[in-house]
Design an enzyme around this catalytic site. Structure first.
Site, PDB file in Angstrom:
ATOM      1  N   GLY A  55       0.850  -1.193   0.000  1.00  0.00           N
ATOM      2  CA  GLY A  55       0.000   0.000   0.000  1.00  0.00           C
ATOM      3  C   GLY A  55       0.877   1.231   0.000  1.00  0.00           C
ATOM      4  O   GLY A  55       2.079   1.146   0.298  1.00  0.00           O
ATOM      5  N   TYR A  83       3.965  -3.162   2.463  1.00  0.00           N
ATOM      6  CA  TYR A  83       3.265  -2.497   3.572  1.00  0.00           C
ATOM      7  C   TYR A  83       2.705  -3.538   4.538  1.00  0.00           C
ATOM      8  O   TYR A  83       2.778  -3.387   5.758  1.00  0.00           O
ATOM      9  CB  TYR A  83       2.123  -1.633   3.016  1.00  0.00           C
ATOM     10  CG  TYR A  83       1.376  -0.867   4.100  1.00  0.00           C
ATOM     11  CD1 TYR A  83       1.803   0.389   4.497  1.00  0.00           C
ATOM     12  CD2 TYR A  83       0.256  -1.412   4.729  1.00  0.00           C
ATOM     13  CE1 TYR A  83       1.135   1.079   5.497  1.00  0.00           C
ATOM     14  CE2 TYR A  83      -0.415  -0.735   5.729  1.00  0.00           C
ATOM     15  CZ  TYR A  83       0.027   0.521   6.098  1.00  0.00           C
ATOM     16  OH  TYR A  83      -0.621   1.201   7.094  1.00  0.00           O
ATOM     17  N   ASP A 230     -13.615 -10.429 -24.614  1.00  0.00           N
ATOM     18  CA  ASP A 230     -14.156 -10.119 -23.289  1.00  0.00           C
ATOM     19  C   ASP A 230     -15.678 -10.058 -23.289  1.00  0.00           C
ATOM     20  O   ASP A 230     -16.345 -10.683 -22.462  1.00  0.00           O
ATOM     21  CB  ASP A 230     -13.598  -8.775 -22.776  1.00  0.00           C
ATOM     22  CG  ASP A 230     -12.089  -8.740 -22.820  1.00  0.00           C
ATOM     23  OD1 ASP A 230     -11.486  -9.830 -22.839  1.00  0.00           O
ATOM     24  OD2 ASP A 230     -11.513  -7.638 -22.837  1.00  0.00           O
ATOM     25  N   LYS A 369      -6.585 -11.060 -18.940  1.00  0.00           N
ATOM     26  CA  LYS A 369      -6.982 -11.566 -20.260  1.00  0.00           C
ATOM     27  C   LYS A 369      -6.894 -13.087 -20.380  1.00  0.00           C
ATOM     28  O   LYS A 369      -7.819 -13.731 -20.886  1.00  0.00           O
ATOM     29  CB  LYS A 369      -6.070 -10.921 -21.315  1.00  0.00           C
ATOM     30  CG  LYS A 369      -6.592 -11.062 -22.703  1.00  0.00           C
ATOM     31  CD  LYS A 369      -7.579  -9.959 -22.968  1.00  0.00           C
ATOM     32  CE  LYS A 369      -8.274 -10.027 -24.257  1.00  0.00           C
ATOM     33  NZ  LYS A 369      -9.136  -8.851 -24.411  1.00  0.00           N
TER      34      LYS A 369
END
Ligand code: XMP
Length: 513
Positions: A55, A83, A230, A369
């Site tokens: 983060g 993080y 898609d 993908k």
């Protein structure tokens, strides 16, 4: 069917979806939840492990993302990344500080030594390249932990507490640049969390269908179908989920490739789907007239698509949902959350502020993908459709640099057709993941016959990639490039030069705008 669940706790890092993807790749079900999720919700999911993500914040900042330390007493293994590692360390009494310039702060590929006796690195070489991206470091690790990896600048590149099943890495095992990164994640899942590997794309399909059914109920869905992979996969998924409540709308915006509209119509009109083709060439070209800024083009197209879908929805009546085949790279490049905007994909950043649908459904939003293709196969779509190269919603408008005109579209359509035809003739279609022609705005002097020409340069672009987030230019044999070039300058009016693009992504993107 219930599966073992790993929770990826999201602290806002750039690569978080990649973490989830790697876990799926290892055959384990995972859910990504924000760090603000209440403990009761987390516990109810009975996770076999947690991964705390990276983060942008620093753990020592006021109001930095945090968790209730009670979670650490559940006896559930935790892998902290960047993080997430620093947070785990701080919560258990370690000290995290900003790295002084040039010491302990690391960005990019970094040679690192691993302790192979640590479960995380078991079976891996004791030295390798990892992807680092951190400005803070663990000056002091918590009691009971040992250091399990070191780099020249960072003496605490990984820590572990085997008895508690707690591990932390400063680097990013989820990115492809980290050698053996997926193996580290697999080690955590299988050796530490005791995963059984009970998750497949077939399960993904079942869960997605179930949740679409619950969400849509008896409502009607309009799917924006482009004919690409898609939206075709989204159509198949929704069709299984809600059957006749689905209407697929294909918009011919005049920015399609040669013969494309007819091909899409032929591919879908025969299926058990309600298929509507809308001819909207005039209105798209009118709005694009004179527009040269790439982002402006994308926003105009995104908005026009929605206006066409709204009009269709009105005509059909009682449509509550608009469905799109948005996939993860569309989301991340459009600049969501912490990530910077690269380009407004027409179906994400290019959407207008107000949309006249109750909700937008995007069942593929978290997939990459290659995962979308795998799901398409799972849904029984034919291979030629599933392995089709992607074609962007804004179509040729983002492959013509500068203003779009009917004349330029005709030039590009023909050049692109010749390129694709020659690639097919050379049997190279499967060795490249996306390839197309671009009409540059460059005009230059040439000589044809005995006369001077002052005409356009066509650029050819071909890339090899698995996730479309990074890509390498394809090494097309010279003789094939030569044939393409000769045909284009001979057969396409107003083109006197053909260029081949040898730039990878990054620093270039795949499309030109
Ligand atoms: P870039 O150019 O960002 O492209 O490297 C990555 C992939 O995304 C496709 N792309 C789009 N697809 N709408 C789409 O449906 C868009 O606005 C869009 N922009 C880029 C591009 O063709 C490549 O496969």
């Amino acid at each position: 069917m219930s599966h073992q669940t790993v929770i990826v706790l999201d602290f806002g890092g750039q690569y978080n979806q990649l973490i989830a993807r790697r876990v799926r790749e290892c055959g384990v079900y995972c859910e990504m939840l924000p760090w603000t999720t209440p403990l009761d919700t987390l516990r109810a999911k009975q996770p076999i492990g947690f991964i705390f993500t990276g983060g942008p914040a620093s753990v020592y900042e006021k109001n930095a993302p945090n968790i209730d330390p009670a979670l650490l007493d559940w006896g559930v293994p935790i892998l902290g990344i960047c993080y997430g590692c620093q947070l785990l360390s701080q919560l258990l009494g370690g000290r995290v500080v900003p790295a002084a310039e040039d010491t302990a702060r690391e960005y990019g590929k970094t040679e690192t030594d691993f302790d192979p006796s640590c479960k995380l690195f078991s079976g891996l070489p004791d030295r390798g390249i990892v992807w680092m991206s951190h400005g803070d470091y663990m000056e002091q690790i918590p009691e009971g932990f040992t250091v399990a990896a070191r780099s020249a600048a960072c003496p605490t590149a990984a820590i572990c507490h085997e008895a508690r099943g707690f591990y932390g890495v400063q680097f990013h095992p989820e990115v492809a640049h980290t050698q053996g990164g997926t193996d580290m994640i697999r080690n955590f899942l299988y050796q530490v969390c005791g995963a059984a590997g009970d998750w497949t794309m077939g399960d993904y399909k079942t869960t997605a269908i179930q949740s679409l059914r619950e969400k849509v109920g008896t409502g009607r869905v309009l799917l924006a179908l482009s004919g690409g992979v898609d939206s075709a996969v989204a159509a198949a998924l929704l069709s299984e989920a809600v059957g006749k409540q689905l209407v697929c709308v294909f918009v011919d915006h005049g920015l399609l490739r040669l013969h494309e509209a007819e091909e899409v119509e032929a591919a879908f009109a025969g299926r058990e789907l309600q298929f509507v083709r809308v001819n909207a060439q005039r209105r798209f070209l009118m709005w694009l007239d004179g527009v040269k800024d790439p982002e402006e083009k994308r926003k105009i197209i995104g908005k026009e698509f929605i206006r066409v879908f709204e009009a269709e929805a009105k005509r059909i009546g009682a449509v509550e949902y608009l469905a799109q085949g948005t996939i993860y790279p569309d989301v991340i490049e459009s600049g969501t959350g912490q990530a910077a905007a690269i380009k407004s994909h027409h179906n994400v950043g290019g959407l207008p502020d107000h949309v006249e649908f109750q909700e937008i459904l995007e069942p593929l939003r978290m997939l990459f993908k290659d995962e979308v293709r795998a799901l398409g196969r799972e849904l029984g779509l034919p291979e030629e459709l599933v392995s089709r190269q992607p074609f962007p919603g804004p179509g040729l408008a983002i492959r013509i640099l500068g203003p779009v005109t009917k004349n330029k579209l005709d030039i590009l359509r023909l050049a692109d057709f010749i390129f694709r035809e020659e690639i097919a003739r050379a049997g190279l279609e499967r060795s490249m993941d996306q390839y197309f022609a671009v009409l540059t705005n460059l005009r230059s002097v040439g000589v044809m016959g005995d006369g001077r020409t002052y005409d356009y340069a066509i650029a050819l672009r071909s890339v090899t990639t698995s996730d479309f987030m990074t890509a390498a230019w394809t090494r097309i044999p010279y003789e094939v490039l030569d044939r393409i070039s000769v045909r284009i300058v001979n057969e396409v009016p107003h083109v006197n030069r053909v260029l081949y693009d040898i730039t990878s992504k990054p620093p270039a993107t795949i499309e030109y705008e």
